[in-house]
Design a protein around this motif. Structure first.
Motif, short mmCIF file in Angstrom:
data_model
loop_
_atom_site.label_atom_id
_atom_site.label_comp_id
_atom_site.label_asym_id
_atom_site.label_seq_id
_atom_site.Cartn_x
_atom_site.Cartn_y
_atom_site.Cartn_z
N LEU A 21 11.67 4.19 7.95
CA LEU A 21 10.89 4.49 9.02
C LEU A 21 10.90 5.83 9.71
CD1 LEU A 21 11.24 0.56 10.55
CD2 LEU A 21 9.08 1.25 9.28
N ASN A 22 10.10 5.93 10.13
CA ASN A 22 10.28 7.30 10.69
C ASN A 22 10.19 6.84 11.80
OD1 ASN A 22 7.55 7.30 11.52
ND2 ASN A 22 7.24 9.61 9.91
N PRO A 23 10.53 8.04 12.68
CA PRO A 23 10.31 8.13 14.27
C PRO A 23 8.95 7.00 15.23
CG PRO A 23 11.27 9.82 14.16
CD PRO A 23 10.97 9.49 12.81
N LYS A 24 7.97 7.89 14.29
CA LYS A 24 6.53 7.04 15.22
C LYS A 24 6.72 5.79 14.15
CE LYS A 24 4.55 11.17 14.72
NZ LYS A 24 2.55 11.87 13.98
N LYS A 25 7.53 5.03 13.20
CA LYS A 25 7.37 3.76 12.71
C LYS A 25 7.14 3.90 11.90
CE LYS A 25 9.44 1.39 16.83
NZ LYS A 25 9.71 0.41 17.48
N HIS A 26 5.93 4.77 11.68
CA HIS A 26 5.67 4.78 9.78
C HIS A 26 6.07 4.97 8.29
CE1 HIS A 26 1.83 6.96 11.59
NE2 HIS A 26 1.58 5.80 12.22
N VAL A 27 5.69 4.46 6.95
CA VAL A 27 6.74 4.04 6.75
C VAL A 27 6.06 4.73 4.96
CG1 VAL A 27 7.24 1.95 4.64
CG2 VAL A 27 6.22 1.30 6.87
N PHE A 28 7.89 5.02 5.34
CA PHE A 28 7.64 6.03 3.42
C PHE A 28 6.88 5.14 2.68
CE2 PHE A 28 9.46 7.31 -0.69
CZ PHE A 28 8.94 8.51 -0.64
N VAL A 29 6.11 5.46 2.17
CA VAL A 29 5.87 5.02 0.47
C VAL A 29 5.18 6.33 -0.80
CG1 VAL A 29 4.22 3.13 1.48
CG2 VAL A 29 3.41 5.14 1.09
N ALA A 30 5.46 6.26 -1.91
CA ALA A 30 5.07 6.97 -2.34
C ALA A 30 4.43 6.43 -3.71
CB ALA A 30 7.05 7.68 -2.76
N LYS A 31 3.85 6.88 -4.96
CA LYS A 31 3.19 7.07 -6.15
C LYS A 31 3.79 7.51 -7.53
CE LYS A 31 -1.43 8.88 -6.15
NZ LYS A 31 -2.60 9.27 -6.14
N ARG A 32 3.51 6.26 -7.99
CA ARG A 32 4.66 5.76 -8.83
C ARG A 32 3.75 6.82 -10.16
NH1 ARG A 32 8.35 2.80 -9.85
NH2 ARG A 32 8.54 3.18 -12.16
N LEU A 33 5.38 7.94 -11.07
CA LEU A 33 4.59 8.42 -12.18
C LEU A 33 4.19 7.86 -12.97
CD1 LEU A 33 7.83 10.63 -12.16
CD2 LEU A 33 4.99 11.69 -11.98
N ASP A 34 4.51 6.85 -13.32
CA ASP A 34 4.21 5.62 -14.51
C ASP A 34 2.91 5.21 -14.14
OD1 ASP A 34 5.54 3.91 -12.66
OD2 ASP A 34 6.61 3.53 -14.85
#
Length: 160
Positions: A21-34
């Protein structure tokens, strides 16, 4: 760790998941390479033999996003489980598992966005972003959707 088997007779892979969580309470997400789909996910990964879930979570964070600038603020009470779709059982993870059992951690990101580097030694992601928690179930692959709903429910007080 409780052990249960899938009807196929295969076990579930022991893993950790990280809601960063960042300070805005947003969540880290990422797109998988595979993945060819537009699916995004939170960091997650296997627990190595002899490793406890906390150690695995910190290691996975560093391996997947290039930084460990985070502090654990909550841990799931139990394990969350998901099954692979039938057409993937026996094909991924060298055919050894039918799904995953995951211990989840909510972590507060203590770094800056510039500390995040997904071009790690063994990259898993093509891009990343901060997402509003409510959008997470729509971002993940369908077979993990209920798991994300359950994790959001468990960490709802942190996200408020």
């Amino acid at each position: 760790m409780s052990e249960r088997l899938h009807p196929s007779g295969l076990p579930y892979r022991p893993c950790v998941g990280i809601m960063l969580l960042n300070p805005k309470k947003h969540v880290f997400v990422a797109k998988r390479l595979d993945m060819i789909s537009e699916a995004w996910q939170m960091p997650q990964g296997g627990i190595d033999p002899g490793e406890d879930p906390v150690e695995a979570a910190v290691r996975e964070l560093g391996e997947e996003i290039g930084t460990t600038k985070a502090e654990i603020i909550a841990e799931s009470k139990g394990w969350h489980w998901y099954d692979l779709p039938e057409d993937l059982i026996g094909k991924v993870w060298k055919g050894r598992y039918a799904g995953q059992r995951q211990k989840w951690f909510a972590m507060r990101f203590t770094g800056k966005d510039s500390d995040i580097d997904i071009e790690t030694e063994h990259p898993e992601f093509s891009e990343w972003k901060w997402a509003r928690p409510a959008t997470l179930p729509d971002l993940i692959v369908p077979f993990k959707r209920q798991l994300y709903i359950d994790v959001l429910s468990e960490f709802q007080l942190i996200l408020a």
